[in-house]
Design a protein around this motif. Structure first.
Motif, PDB file in Angstrom:
ATOM      1  N   LEU A  19       0.895  -1.240  -0.017  1.00 44.54           N
ATOM      2  CA  LEU A  19      -0.101   0.076  -0.001  1.00 44.54           C
ATOM      3  C   LEU A  19       0.868   1.274   0.038  1.00 44.54           C
ATOM      4  CD1 LEU A  19      -3.076   0.324  -0.036  1.00 44.54           C
ATOM      5  CD2 LEU A  19      -2.855   0.820   2.411  1.00 44.54           C
ATOM      6  N   SER A  39      -0.486   4.695   5.489  1.00 43.74           N
ATOM      7  CA  SER A  39      -0.180   3.095   5.571  1.00 43.74           C
ATOM      8  C   SER A  39       1.018   2.905   6.541  1.00 43.74           C
ATOM      9  CB  SER A  39       0.459   2.992   4.126  1.00 43.74           C
ATOM     10  OG  SER A  39       1.340   3.660   3.608  1.00 43.74           O
ATOM     11  N   ALA A 335     -14.055  -1.226   9.870  1.00 41.10           N
ATOM     12  CA  ALA A 335     -14.376  -1.140   8.402  1.00 41.10           C
ATOM     13  C   ALA A 335     -15.816  -1.094   8.234  1.00 41.10           C
ATOM     14  CB  ALA A 335     -13.781  -2.233   7.541  1.00 41.10           C
ATOM     15  N   ASN A 341     -10.569  -5.863   3.127  1.00 43.14           N
ATOM     16  CA  ASN A 341      -9.914  -5.682   1.880  1.00 43.14           C
ATOM     17  C   ASN A 341     -10.613  -4.743   1.011  1.00 43.14           C
ATOM     18  OD1 ASN A 341      -7.241  -7.000   2.192  1.00 43.14           O
ATOM     19  ND2 ASN A 341      -8.569  -8.787   2.456  1.00 43.14           N
ATOM     20  N   SER A 344     -10.852  -1.283   2.180  1.00 41.04           N
ATOM     21  CA  SER A 344      -9.745  -0.649   1.807  1.00 41.04           C
ATOM     22  C   SER A 344      -9.419  -0.225   0.402  1.00 41.04           C
ATOM     23  CB  SER A 344      -8.312  -1.406   2.248  1.00 41.04           C
ATOM     24  OG  SER A 344      -7.114  -0.954   1.769  1.00 41.04           O
ATOM     25  N   GLU A 345      -9.974  -1.007  -0.673  1.00 40.24           N
ATOM     26  CA  GLU A 345      -9.911  -0.944  -1.971  1.00 40.24           C
ATOM     27  C   GLU A 345     -10.801   0.363  -2.403  1.00 40.24           C
ATOM     28  OE1 GLU A 345      -8.165  -2.023  -4.818  1.00 40.24           O
ATOM     29  OE2 GLU A 345      -7.081  -2.727  -3.335  1.00 40.24           O
ATOM     30  N   LYS A 348      -9.261   3.558  -1.438  1.00 40.13           N
ATOM     31  CA  LYS A 348      -8.143   4.018  -2.288  1.00 40.13           C
ATOM     32  C   LYS A 348      -8.667   4.867  -3.417  1.00 40.13           C
ATOM     33  CE  LYS A 348      -5.035   0.303  -2.886  1.00 40.13           C
ATOM     34  NZ  LYS A 348      -4.805  -0.817  -3.831  1.00 40.13           N
ATOM     35  N   LEU A 354      -5.626   3.023   3.674  1.00 42.16           N
ATOM     36  CA  LEU A 354      -5.813   2.421   4.980  1.00 42.16           C
ATOM     37  C   LEU A 354      -5.523   1.082   4.857  1.00 42.16           C
ATOM     38  CD1 LEU A 354      -9.367   4.017   5.370  1.00 42.16           C
ATOM     39  CD2 LEU A 354      -7.417   5.142   5.652  1.00 42.16           C
ATOM     40  N   VAL A 355      -4.611   0.402   6.050  1.00 44.31           N
ATOM     41  CA  VAL A 355      -4.037  -0.875   5.963  1.00 44.31           C
ATOM     42  C   VAL A 355      -5.331  -2.088   6.273  1.00 44.31           C
ATOM     43  CG1 VAL A 355      -2.577  -2.528   6.453  1.00 44.31           C
ATOM     44  CG2 VAL A 355      -1.884  -0.048   6.200  1.00 44.31           C
ATOM     45  N   PRO A 356      -5.671  -2.849   5.441  1.00 48.15           N
ATOM     46  CA  PRO A 356      -6.719  -3.648   5.698  1.00 48.15           C
ATOM     47  C   PRO A 356      -6.248  -4.731   6.883  1.00 48.15           C
ATOM     48  CG  PRO A 356      -6.056  -4.353   3.697  1.00 48.15           C
ATOM     49  CD  PRO A 356      -5.233  -3.086   4.067  1.00 48.15           C
ATOM     50  N   VAL A 366      -9.476  -1.528   9.786  1.00 49.31           N
ATOM     51  CA  VAL A 366      -8.530  -1.142   9.013  1.00 49.31           C
ATOM     52  C   VAL A 366      -7.725  -0.414  10.206  1.00 49.31           C
ATOM     53  CG1 VAL A 366      -9.321  -0.723   6.735  1.00 49.31           C
ATOM     54  CG2 VAL A 366      -9.685   1.060   8.532  1.00 49.31           C
TER      55      VAL A 366
END
Ligand code: PLP
Length: 393
Positions: A19, A39, A335, A341, A344-345, A348, A354-356, A366
């Motif tokens: 990320l 990140s 989340a 995931n 987080s996608e 973007k 944001l880190v899943p 996240v």
């Protein structure tokens, strides 16, 4: 033939680094000011001026001596300075022989894990946990046993740990203040954990080591961070200056094996042996000297405290759910859909990185690293609002 396991580790960067790399590309495309990069945990406050002064002074010394190898465990006066600081700060009778200088907490952990395990053993981690633990545990030929923390406090779940520890268990890793949730383990939790480990040691008739990963020890917002060896003697403390002095790229830290551990002398020798087997030779030698000089230098926590306030107030106003952090510089945010995931996608799309949570061993959250510019946090709020809005549609 190459080792497939090692190929896999090299080929698959961690989710965090992936990320972070995406963020660098995106910043080049649309301008750094338009990407809200939460990140990676690169400290955003500069290293104290004493670091620079020390380095400048060191450069006036005889270069042959300055850059020479140190003994494997570190320069004797440096190890002594660390032991003295431990004695001053925590009242522990620490000896230099029990301090082993390392290239950061990462090397401290890898050496500690190898020192107290045999291939086939189990190492217990409390999830969510720093993903690299798995890499180091598996590299030592051991198996990771994940035990979820209690929610919503994210303190260790003593009953679940009781059920997880068995005759194959060698060590438990704890991390307080915690990455990723920001929890600080209370004295009460640590005492309960120590009582459990002592009972299990007696029942199983084998030593159980507590590996206390402490790169964020200095970064707290008022919470007490108890000294773990005074609560459980068979402890190895893995410390680092990466966050405390904002020196993550310089790679300097240490392992301290408690002098109160019954087999502490042997464990300290095994840590040095593990470092040797892993090819560490000695920790970066100029940085060893910097560490000794800055041993009692305070961390600048104020900027993180301000960021924490700004971020939590902003997310409160938007109705996000998160864990109130007592330490470190991460915010653990729920989340807005079960699949972290996918969330987080989607984030973007709003330039929010944001880190899943899945790679931390805990679905549905996240992690936001708020060791970033204050201004980035302020400017990211409309993006958080739009992300939330996109779920209402
Ligand atoms: N342990 C935890 C929980 C971390 O967050 C990190 C780095 O982010 C490390 C260990 C490794 O730190 P170091 O840079 O000291 O190797």
């Amino acid at each position: 033939m190459i080792n497939e396991k090692m190929y896999g580790l090299g080929d698959e960067p961690s989710v965090i680094r992936e990320l972070f790399a995406y963020g660098l590309e995106r910043k080049a495309e649309i301008g750094a000011e338009n990407v809200f990069d939460y990140s990676i945990g690169n400290p955003s406050v500069p290293a104290p001026s004493l670091v620079r002064e020390t380095l400048e002074e060191l450069l006036t010394l005889d270069p042959v001596e300055l850059h020479a190898y140190s003994p494997a465990a570190g320069l004797p006066p440096v190890r002594q300075a660390i032991a003295d600081s431990i004695a001053r700060r925590y009242g522990q009778q620490a000896t230099a022989a029990h301090v082993y200088m390392t290239a950061g907490a990462a090397a401290a952990l890898a050496a500690s894990i190898s020192a107290v395990t045999h291939p086939g053993d189990e190492v217990v981690v409390i999830s969510p946990y720093f993903p690299e633990y798995r890499t180091w545990i598996e590299a030592a030929g051991c198996t990771v046993v994940e035990v979820p923390a209690l929610q919503p406090s994210f303190q260790p779940d003593i009953e679940a740990l009781d059920a997880a520890i068995n005759e194959r268990t060698s060590a438990v890793i704890i991390n307080s203040p915690n990455n990723p949730v920001g929890a600080v383990y209370t004295r009460q939790s640590l005492e309960a954990l120590a009582a459990l480990l002592s009972r299990k040691e007696a029942e199983l008739d084998r030593p159980l080591y507590l590996i206390s990963d402490e790169p964020y020890r200095e970064i707290t917002y008022g919470a007490e961070v108890p000294w773990v060896p005074s609560i459980y003697p068979r402890t190895l403390v893995c410390y680092s200056y990466s966050k405390a002095l904002s020196l993550p790229g310089e790679r300097i830290g240490w392992v301290y094996v408690s002098d109160d551990a019954e087999d502490g002398d042997a464990v300290a020798v095994a840590v040095a042996g593990a470092g040797r087997a892993l090819g560490y030779v000695c920790a970066p030698v100029m940085l060893q000297r910097v560490a000794a000089r800055c041993v009692d230098e305070p961390s600048d926590v104020e900027a993180y405290a301000q960021n924490r306030r700004l971020l939590t107030e902003g997310l409160d106003a938007l109705g996000y759910e998160y864990v109130e952090p007592d330490g470190a510089f991460y915010l653990w945010v729920k989340a807005l859909e079960p699949d972290a995931n996918a969330f987080s996608e989607r984030a973007k799309g709003f330039e929010l990185l944001l880190v899943p949570s899945d790679s931390f061993g805990c679905p549905g959250w996240v992690r936001l690293s708020y060791c970033i510019a204050r201004d980035t946090i302020e400017r990211s709020m409309p993006a958080f609002a739009a992300l939330k809005e996109s779920y209402a549609a």
